[in-house]
Structures are given as C-alpha cells and as structure tokens.
Design a protein around this motif. Sequence first.
Motif, PDB file in Angstrom:
ATOM      1  N   VAL A   1      -1.195   2.053   9.895  1.00  0.00           N
ATOM      2  CA  VAL A   1      -0.956   3.405   9.349  1.00  0.00           C
ATOM      3  C   VAL A   1      -2.291   4.149   9.314  1.00  0.00           C
ATOM      4  CG1 VAL A   1      -0.216   4.729   7.317  1.00  0.00           C
ATOM      5  CG2 VAL A   1       0.979   2.599   7.914  1.00  0.00           C
ATOM      6  N   PHE A   2      -3.329   3.433   8.880  1.00  0.00           N
ATOM      7  CA  PHE A   2      -4.626   4.100   8.725  1.00  0.00           C
ATOM      8  C   PHE A   2      -5.313   4.407  10.053  1.00  0.00           C
ATOM      9  CE2 PHE A   2      -4.071   2.075   4.545  1.00  0.00           C
ATOM     10  CZ  PHE A   2      -4.146   3.222   3.777  1.00  0.00           C
ATOM     11  N   VAL A   3      -5.168   3.475  11.027  1.00  0.00           N
ATOM     12  CA  VAL A   3      -5.868   3.743  12.305  1.00  0.00           C
ATOM     13  C   VAL A   3      -4.969   4.464  13.307  1.00  0.00           C
ATOM     14  CG1 VAL A   3      -7.588   1.904  12.124  1.00  0.00           C
ATOM     15  CG2 VAL A   3      -5.404   1.417  13.207  1.00  0.00           C
ATOM     16  N   LEU A   4      -3.807   4.874  12.849  1.00  0.00           N
ATOM     17  CA  LEU A   4      -2.869   5.529  13.771  1.00  0.00           C
ATOM     18  C   LEU A   4      -3.467   6.730  14.514  1.00  0.00           C
ATOM     19  CD1 LEU A   4      -0.005   5.045  14.798  1.00  0.00           C
ATOM     20  CD2 LEU A   4       0.806   6.702  13.127  1.00  0.00           C
ATOM     21  N   PRO A   5      -4.297   7.568  13.854  1.00  0.00           N
ATOM     22  CA  PRO A   5      -4.846   8.702  14.603  1.00  0.00           C
ATOM     23  C   PRO A   5      -5.587   8.251  15.861  1.00  0.00           C
ATOM     24  CG  PRO A   5      -5.284   8.965  12.266  1.00  0.00           C
ATOM     25  CD  PRO A   5      -4.688   7.599  12.444  1.00  0.00           C
ATOM     26  N   HIS A   6      -6.200   7.065  15.822  1.00  0.00           N
ATOM     27  CA  HIS A   6      -6.885   6.541  17.020  1.00  0.00           C
ATOM     28  C   HIS A   6      -5.893   5.810  17.925  1.00  0.00           C
ATOM     29  CE1 HIS A   6     -10.303   7.606  14.669  1.00  0.00           C
ATOM     30  NE2 HIS A   6     -10.010   6.711  13.753  1.00  0.00           N
TER      31      HIS A   6
ATOM     32  N   LYS B   1      13.234  -8.261  -6.496  1.00  0.00           N
ATOM     33  CA  LYS B   1      13.386  -7.053  -7.338  1.00  0.00           C
ATOM     34  C   LYS B   1      12.205  -6.094  -7.138  1.00  0.00           C
ATOM     35  CE  LYS B   1      16.263  -8.338 -11.232  1.00  0.00           C
ATOM     36  NZ  LYS B   1      16.196  -9.801 -11.415  1.00  0.00           N
ATOM     37  N   LEU B   2      11.068  -6.669  -6.740  1.00  0.00           N
ATOM     38  CA  LEU B   2       9.870  -5.833  -6.577  1.00  0.00           C
ATOM     39  C   LEU B   2       9.787  -5.202  -5.193  1.00  0.00           C
ATOM     40  CD1 LEU B   2       7.299  -8.237  -8.268  1.00  0.00           C
ATOM     41  CD2 LEU B   2       8.440  -6.262  -9.276  1.00  0.00           C
ATOM     42  N   TYR B   3      10.686  -5.614  -4.322  1.00  0.00           N
ATOM     43  CA  TYR B   3      10.697  -5.053  -2.960  1.00  0.00           C
ATOM     44  C   TYR B   3      11.360  -3.685  -3.057  1.00  0.00           C
ATOM     45  CZ  TYR B   3      11.273  -4.823   2.077  1.00  0.00           C
ATOM     46  OH  TYR B   3      11.209  -4.444   3.396  1.00  0.00           O
ATOM     47  N   ASP B   4      10.527  -2.663  -3.152  1.00  0.00           N
ATOM     48  CA  ASP B   4      11.024  -1.365  -3.584  1.00  0.00           C
ATOM     49  C   ASP B   4      10.824  -0.314  -2.496  1.00  0.00           C
ATOM     50  OD1 ASP B   4      11.662   0.891  -4.917  1.00  0.00           O
ATOM     51  OD2 ASP B   4      10.095   0.735  -6.450  1.00  0.00           O
ATOM     52  N   VAL B   5      11.899  -0.030  -1.773  1.00  0.00           N
ATOM     53  CA  VAL B   5      11.764   0.928  -0.661  1.00  0.00           C
ATOM     54  C   VAL B   5      11.551   2.355  -1.156  1.00  0.00           C
ATOM     55  CG1 VAL B   5      13.093  -0.418   1.012  1.00  0.00           C
ATOM     56  CG2 VAL B   5      14.287   1.164  -0.483  1.00  0.00           C
ATOM     57  N   SER B   6      11.771   2.570  -2.452  1.00  0.00           N
ATOM     58  CA  SER B   6      11.582   3.924  -2.986  1.00  0.00           C
ATOM     59  C   SER B   6      10.184   4.123  -3.573  1.00  0.00           C
ATOM     60  CB  SER B   6      12.609   4.200  -4.093  1.00  0.00           C
ATOM     61  OG  SER B   6      13.883   3.936  -3.628  1.00  0.00           O
ATOM     62  N   HIS B   7       9.336   3.130  -3.416  1.00  0.00           N
ATOM     63  CA  HIS B   7       7.981   3.254  -3.974  1.00  0.00           C
ATOM     64  C   HIS B   7       7.281   4.472  -3.322  1.00  0.00           C
ATOM     65  CE1 HIS B   7       3.925   2.340  -5.168  1.00  0.00           C
ATOM     66  NE2 HIS B   7       4.349   1.290  -5.866  1.00  0.00           N
ATOM     67  N   PRO B   8       6.648   5.326  -4.118  1.00  0.00           N
ATOM     68  CA  PRO B   8       5.995   6.501  -3.528  1.00  0.00           C
ATOM     69  C   PRO B   8       5.013   6.146  -2.408  1.00  0.00           C
ATOM     70  CG  PRO B   8       6.066   6.713  -5.901  1.00  0.00           C
ATOM     71  CD  PRO B   8       6.574   5.337  -5.584  1.00  0.00           C
ATOM     72  N   ALA B   9       4.361   4.974  -2.495  1.00  0.00           N
ATOM     73  CA  ALA B   9       3.411   4.593  -1.438  1.00  0.00           C
ATOM     74  C   ALA B   9       4.132   4.431  -0.100  1.00  0.00           C
ATOM     75  CB  ALA B   9       2.717   3.279  -1.816  1.00  0.00           C
ATOM     76  N   VAL B  10       5.355   3.939  -0.151  1.00  0.00           N
ATOM     77  CA  VAL B  10       6.131   3.762   1.093  1.00  0.00           C
ATOM     78  C   VAL B  10       6.412   5.132   1.703  1.00  0.00           C
ATOM     79  CG1 VAL B  10       8.339   2.958   2.032  1.00  0.00           C
ATOM     80  CG2 VAL B  10       7.161   1.601   0.272  1.00  0.00           C
ATOM     81  N   LEU B  11       6.810   6.068   0.846  1.00  0.00           N
ATOM     82  CA  LEU B  11       7.117   7.419   1.348  1.00  0.00           C
ATOM     83  C   LEU B  11       5.858   8.095   1.902  1.00  0.00           C
ATOM     84  CD1 LEU B  11       9.736   6.825  -0.165  1.00  0.00           C
ATOM     85  CD2 LEU B  11       9.766   9.187  -0.908  1.00  0.00           C
ATOM     86  N   MET B  12       4.742   7.874   1.208  1.00  0.00           N
ATOM     87  CA  MET B  12       3.500   8.507   1.673  1.00  0.00           C
ATOM     88  C   MET B  12       3.111   7.964   3.047  1.00  0.00           C
ATOM     89  SD  MET B  12       1.587   8.429  -1.965  1.00  0.00           S
ATOM     90  CE  MET B  12       0.004   9.114  -1.611  1.00  0.00           C
ATOM     91  N   ALA B  13       3.266   6.646   3.212  1.00  0.00           N
ATOM     92  CA  ALA B  13       2.935   6.046   4.516  1.00  0.00           C
ATOM     93  C   ALA B  13       3.875   6.594   5.589  1.00  0.00           C
ATOM     94  CB  ALA B  13       3.051   4.524   4.432  1.00  0.00           C
ATOM     95  N   LEU B  14       5.159   6.671   5.263  1.00  0.00           N
ATOM     96  CA  LEU B  14       6.135   7.186   6.238  1.00  0.00           C
ATOM     97  C   LEU B  14       5.788   8.617   6.658  1.00  0.00           C
ATOM     98  CD1 LEU B  14       9.550   5.897   4.801  1.00  0.00           C
ATOM     99  CD2 LEU B  14       8.680   5.496   7.108  1.00  0.00           C
ATOM    100  N   ALA B  15       5.477   9.440   5.663  1.00  0.00           N
ATOM    101  CA  ALA B  15       5.181  10.844   5.955  1.00  0.00           C
ATOM    102  C   ALA B  15       3.913  10.954   6.800  1.00  0.00           C
ATOM    103  CB  ALA B  15       5.028  11.616   4.644  1.00  0.00           C
ATOM    104  N   GLN B  16       2.926  10.108   6.462  1.00  0.00           N
ATOM    105  CA  GLN B  16       1.664  10.155   7.202  1.00  0.00           C
ATOM    106  C   GLN B  16       1.876   9.783   8.679  1.00  0.00           C
ATOM    107  OE1 GLN B  16      -1.613   8.589   5.028  1.00  0.00           O
ATOM    108  NE2 GLN B  16      -2.662   7.864   6.871  1.00  0.00           N
ATOM    109  N   VAL B  17       2.678   8.744   8.908  1.00  0.00           N
ATOM    110  CA  VAL B  17       2.935   8.309  10.288  1.00  0.00           C
ATOM    111  C   VAL B  17       3.626   9.429  11.065  1.00  0.00           C
ATOM    112  CG1 VAL B  17       4.246   6.686  11.724  1.00  0.00           C
ATOM    113  CG2 VAL B  17       3.024   5.863   9.701  1.00  0.00           C
TER     114      VAL B  17
END
Length: 607
Positions: free
Chosen positions: A441-446, A477-493
């Motif tokens: 996700v982080f090196v995607l621009p390259h 129970k902790l596998y949380d697809v609604s976690h804001p970090a997941v959404l942020m990564a998705l949006a960034q990609v």
Amino acid sequence: MAQMRIVKGVSVASGLALGPVHVVHTTPNVVPTWSVAEEEVPREIERLREAVEIATENLKSREKIVAAEVGERDAAVFSVHRTILQDPSTAKDVENMIREQRINAESAVQTLIERFHKSLSGVQGAKARGFAADFSDPWRVVLDALMSHEREVMEQTDEQVVLAAAELTPQVVTFLPRERVLAVVAETGGRYSHGAVLARSFGFPCVVGLPNLLSRLEQGMRISVDGDAGTVQLRPEKEDVDRFLSLLEQRKERVKKLSQHAALPAQTSDGHRLETMVNIESIRDLDTFNPEHTDGVGLLRTEFLYMERSQFPSEEEQYRLYRRVLERMGRRQVTLRTLDIGNDKQLSYFKTPKENNPALGWRGLRISIEWQDLLRVQLRAALRASAHGNMRILLPMVTSIEEVREVHRIFDGVRRQLADQGFEIPSDVPVGIMVEVPSSVFVLPHLVKEIDFVSVGTNDLVQYLLAVDRDNPWVSKLYDVSHPAVLMALAQVARVAGEAGKPCSVCGEMASDYATALMMLGMGYDAVSVVPSLLPEVKYAVRETSHAEAVQIAALALAETTSEGVRRVLTQARERLHVRQTAMVRGAAEVAAVPELRGDSKKREKG
Ligand code: PEP
Ligand code: MG
C-alpha cells in the motif's frame, strides 16, 4: 420450546438448508479430541480394536509388497511392527486412557505416541530416537485407520448432510463431494478464513460462532441452517419446518427476481459502470455461472487446481486447464493468479516447513521466487494458453518492487524461450499485483509504474493491517473489515492507482458485501470480483444506486473514526437498498420512505 433449540451464530454464507447433520471430527492434520459419554466408552474401545485390526492388515500387505519388490530382509520391519501392536500391555494402556479420561480413541493413541517420544527425548543418540520411532510407527498406522474411517463410512452412502465441525477449515468444507453437502456449521472460524472463502464459493449456507454446538448434536440429527440470519435450529418441529419452507420459497422468489438483473451490466442509475467479475477456485466453478453475465474472472485461484491433484500438474495439464477457462470466458478478461500456497493452503505433495508464523512465512510469491521452476512451468502454461483468450497475470503477496522486477525478469525469460521454441504468444499479457500486504500500500506510487493493474486482496490485507490471523478462531472477533485503517488503505490504493491510470479492483471477500461494494465504487474502484453466487446481488445494488450516492457512502464511511461508525454508515446503505428491494420483490411501483444516508461523525463534532 422451539426457541431453546435455535442457536445464534455469525453468518458466513447465505442460504437455507435442512437435513441430517454429520459431525466431522477428523481433519487430515489435526488429531481430534472429544469427550466420550460413559455409555459410549465400549463403542470407543471397539473402534480402537477395529483400527488395530485394520492397521495390522495394512502392515501385512506392506510387508508383502516390500518383500516382493525389495526383499524379505527389508520387509521384516513390518512384522516387528505387527508384534508391537499385539503387545497386550500397550493396548490395555490405551483402553484405560479411553475409559478413565473418557477421551476418544484418536486422542488416546496420540497421547501414547507422544509418550513414546517423551520417554526417549532426554536420551542422546540417533539410535535411541529411532527406537522411539519404531515403537510409535505402528501406532501411527492405527491413528491413520481411525482418522480415515470417518470419511470411508460417509463415502458408503450418498445422503446429503449438513457438515458440522469444531472449526471451519478448508478440510471440513471439502470433507465430502460438493453435491452431498447441504450446509456447513462450525463452533469457531473466521468469516474471511480460507474455509469461509471455500464455503461461499461452493455456495454452501454457512454459520460459525456457535460455541458448544457439537456437544448438542448427534450424528444424523435433523437441523436447519439459516445462513442469512446466522442461526442453526436443532430438531426442527413441524411448525419450524413450515416456517423454513416458507422462507425458502421467499428466498427462491428473491433469487429469481435478482437473476432478472443478472444479465444487465452493473451500471449506476447515472450511468457509471462498475465491472463485476467472479472469483474461481476450481474448474468446476466454471459451470456455476453464465459468463455472459460477468465482465470476466477477476481472480483464478490456481492453487486450488494444484490442491485437487496428488502431484504438481505438468505444463500440459495446466495449459489445458487455463485454456479451458479462457475459452469458456470468450473475449472476457481472465485474471490468472500465480500459485499462492503456504500458510493454510497446503499441497499434500509439497511440504512447506513447520513455521511458528506461517501467515508471515514462506508463502505466495516468496515460494515462486525461490522455487523458480514452479513459476516458470506455470508461466509457460499460462502464456501458451493466453493465445486462446484475454488473459492477465496476477502476482500474490507482493511486498516490494524488487519482487516485481524479479518476476518480470523470469517472465521475460519464459517469453523468450517460448518464442524460440516457435510458440506464438501475445506480447501484451498484462501483469498486475495483489495489494494484500501493508508495505505494498505504501510503495504503491512506485510499484504502479512497473505493473499494469492492481487488485486488492482484502482477506489478507485486513489480517496484516490489524495483526489478526484470518484463520485463527481465537481472534476472529478482532478481524474487523470495518476498521477505519482498512478503509483508509482501500481509499489510498484506489486514489494512487487512479492517478496512475491503472485499473484497480478488489477481489477479497469484502467486495461480496453489496454495501461495501458500493463504497468501493464510491472510492474509485473500477471493478470488484466476487463469488459467482453473489454477483446478481452486487449488480442489483449498483443498478439501484447513483454514482453520487456511492461517493457519498464512501465519504461518510471514511469520515468515521471507529469501526462502529463505519458499520452504521454501511447499515444505512444496506437499509436503503433493502427498502428498494422489498418493493421490487413485492412488485410495488413506488419506493416508499428510503432511509436517509447520514454519517454520525458530523453530528458528534457539532454536539
Ligand atoms: C485475499 O487475500 O483477499 C485474496 C483474494 O486471496 P486469498 O483469499 O486467496 O488469500
Ligand atoms: Mg490473499
């Protein structure tokens, strides 16, 4: 009371089923342990004795084969093994364990094997360790006999059953041929585990999160499963069955109505197109959907083709399989993912080392880069097949640019070799990467500069972002697809791929949820790829929504700072569609009172 017999769990795959249950105790790699009721002890001891007999016969026939093929001297070890099994004091020990600890025969035999090893663990020298192995070996044959017995008994009938197990694993889901499985239920298991992925792709209704379920089941007991509500009902009575049948009727009606949209493109009411593709696990999946109703195969998980065999498929075999998929899909795109084994996707004939953290270990592209012969054979087969359709190649588990460069190098070599050998292959087969590891996700621009397309594997991305093993029931129970970090990564990609002008899709299970698929559309994704059975639902949701509304869902969800907030937004999106869908099923001309879409983060800020 009927209510007492309804157990509420977590829905993994929708659908309804009613039938006799078969409790799966054994899976190939796990020795099962369960407690045995006092009255069942004699039967358990009987099972043990039968297994010893089977093992003795088995050793006899091995002895004969080795004697004939290698010689009497080498065959003698099997006769020693039979003698070990006949030792009455060891047999008595195992029987006593069953009687006193009230455990099943498998567990008692496993304890015995461990004792052999423990008693010699302090002793130095290969000879002593070999001695322990000699003693435990014949008992391993007994264990095998106990563990394969279950499947053999089940294979003698063709009854359809609901499979029940302690944990939802790929082994449980594939325990019986597909046509014999009505549904799968399990005490534990993640919604995004590989077992769950398979259950959905096979179209089995599936519910997990049912603690102590097994202790309430008996083999053959009738149960009903509601995969939509996430419930299991034990011993349904007449009125329950009537209710079940009426639900089934409603569901059939809904599926029929949805299928009317299946042939239409996933285009929003204001004309924005989301490509809708399918994920394929096995060659049999090809017959479960109409290619005309899809924009292609967004993920061909080739490892499952490998898993269905007893040795690596040859280049020719792979070529034929890939060609079949391409020909079936016609001009539509087929995204072939290179081998993604390791972790819990194991091949029986290719042992990966025992690792403490297999999800962080030797898997996916790492294996392909190290065992380049495997990758070369696969790429040769894929490139040859690509002449028969519209193929693109997808690399799993990419973590760095170096890996992509290395694959390009291998790829070029294979291409050159094929050309030298006179094969006519297209020169423009696109190569893309799965974004499923945070580093990508982080090196995607390259990275995007070196690839042709991006596909997000949310199943793994969520586990690595949140440090939650997708296959570990203790943390499901902790596998949380609604976690804001997941959404942020998705949006960034989506943003980075969009800026680079590279197509981007999501092929992880998250996209199968139609509200989430709308959010992805709003984030800028061009395509989603889902199990074939859920395609009509996703298409319908897109057709019922405007692009502006999808953008609003994404913006509201991304503005939330907690998983709960994200879920609230997605629930609103779902409710809105539900109202429209109910109107559709009932044939109502007008859509009444569609709930408003409203994130709560703004409200809190004001308050
Ligand atoms: C994913 O990780 O989201 C994915 C699609 O791949 P798999 O489930 O096969 O790991
Ligand atoms: Mg993955």
